[in-house]
Write an enzyme that holds these catalytic residues in place. Sequence first.
Site, PDB file in Angstrom:
ATOM      1  CG  HIS A 243      -1.868  -1.300   1.423  1.00  0.00           C
ATOM      2  ND1 HIS A 243      -2.590  -1.376   0.400  1.00  0.00           N
ATOM      3  CD2 HIS A 243      -2.197  -2.056   2.267  1.00  0.00           C
ATOM      4  CE1 HIS A 243      -3.596  -2.464   0.971  1.00  0.00           C
ATOM      5  NE2 HIS A 243      -3.068  -2.939   2.080  1.00  0.00           N
TER       6      HIS A 243
HETATM    7  O1  RIB Z   1      -5.569   0.542   3.909  1.00  0.00           O
HETATM    8  C1  RIB Z   1      -4.153   0.375   3.966  1.00  0.00           C
HETATM    9  C2  RIB Z   1      -3.564   1.469   4.855  1.00  0.00           C
HETATM   10  O2  RIB Z   1      -4.207   1.284   6.214  1.00  0.00           O
HETATM   11  C3  RIB Z   1      -2.030   1.710   4.673  1.00  0.00           C
HETATM   12  O3  RIB Z   1      -1.772   3.128   5.084  1.00  0.00           O
HETATM   13  C4  RIB Z   1      -1.855   0.887   5.941  1.00  0.00           C
HETATM   14  O4  RIB Z   1      -0.523   1.350   6.598  1.00  0.00           O
HETATM   15  C5  RIB Z   1      -2.844   1.124   7.106  1.00  0.00           C
HETATM   16  O5  RIB Z   1      -2.743   2.441   7.616  1.00  0.00           O
END
Ligand code: RIB
Length: 319
Positions: A243
Amino acid sequence: MKTIPIIVDCDPGIDDTIALLTAFVSPELDILGITPVCGNQPLGRTVLNALQVCELGGRPDIPVYPGCFRPMLREPIHGQFHGKTGLGNTTLPDPVKTAEEMSAVDFLIEALSLASAKGEPVTLCCLGPMTNLAVALRIKPQIADGIGRVVMMGGAYREPGNRTMTSEFNVLADPHAAHVVFSSGIPIVALALDATHQVMLKPEHVTAFSRVGGRISHALGELMAFWDRNDVARYGSRGGPLHDPLVIAYILAPHLFGTTRARIFVEYESELCMGQTIADWYGKSGLEPNAEIVTRVDAQGVIDFFLDRLSRYAEKVPA
Ligand code: RIB
Ligand code: CA
C-alpha cells in the site's frame, strides 16, 4: 539536482516503514518532516515507531512532529495486520532521537505557509488517516497554496473495502478529514486499493529484499515476512498488498503508473457505508475533477524499483 520537497504524514505501520525507508535513501526527495498520526496504532506508538525507523534508516536528521492523537470526530480504530507494536514482531532499539516539541499541525502550517511565500510547493505524502492535514487546513486554509499535490494512499473505488465492505482503513479511520482534503481544491493523486492490490509483496520477493544488504536487511526481511496475509482466496496469491510504498514509487517513478481523472467524494454520514470513497468518472456531479486516480500499475516494475532503491542501503547505510 533540484529536489522535490515532501512531508510524510503517516501511521507506522509496516508498509509506512517500507515507504519511509525508500524515501530516506532517495536523493531526489527533500524530506522536510515526518508527521505521525493516530491510525494503525495510537499516536504515542506511531511517533515512537517513526523515531525508530529514522534511526534504522540512518536518517536521525529528519524531524518528527507528533500529530493528532485521535480522528476529527470518530472514535479511533487501529490496524489489524501490523502486530502489537505496529512493526510486526520486529524489535528496534529504543531511539536516541526525540520528537519535536512543535505539533504536526503547527509544523504543517509553518512549513506550508513558507512554501507558499517562496513559491516552492510541497508534495504531501499521506500514508494514514489525514487528520493532521485536515486540522491544519481548518486552522489556516491558505496553506493549500503551499501544497503542490497530495499523493495519498487511501480509498477504494472499483475495489471493495479492506476494513469494511465498502471502505479502506485510512479513509474509514477519519472520513471527515478525507472530506476536508477532498473538498480543499488541492490536486490529489489517489493510490487506492484499486492500485495497491495490483502489487503483492510475495514470499519470493521478501527473500530478495532480505538480501538487499546494509543495516536494514534483517529488519526489512522480518517486516515484509510479517506482512504476508497468506490469503490466496482474497488476493490471488500469497503475500501482502504494497500500500503505502506506492506513494513514494509514484513520486519517483510515475512512468510505472496510469491514472484516470475524476472527482472524488467520501461518505461520512452513513453507518453502513461510512468512509466509502466514490469516484465521479463521467462528470455526473457537475463538479470539476479533483484527483488522478491510479488505475494501472506496472507491478514488476514497482518491485524492481524498490529492490533497486533499498539495495542502496548496502553502500549508503552499511550494517
Ligand atoms: O488500507 C491500507 C492503509 O491502512 C495503509 O496505509 C496501512 O498502513 C494502513 O494504515
Ligand atoms: Ca499507513
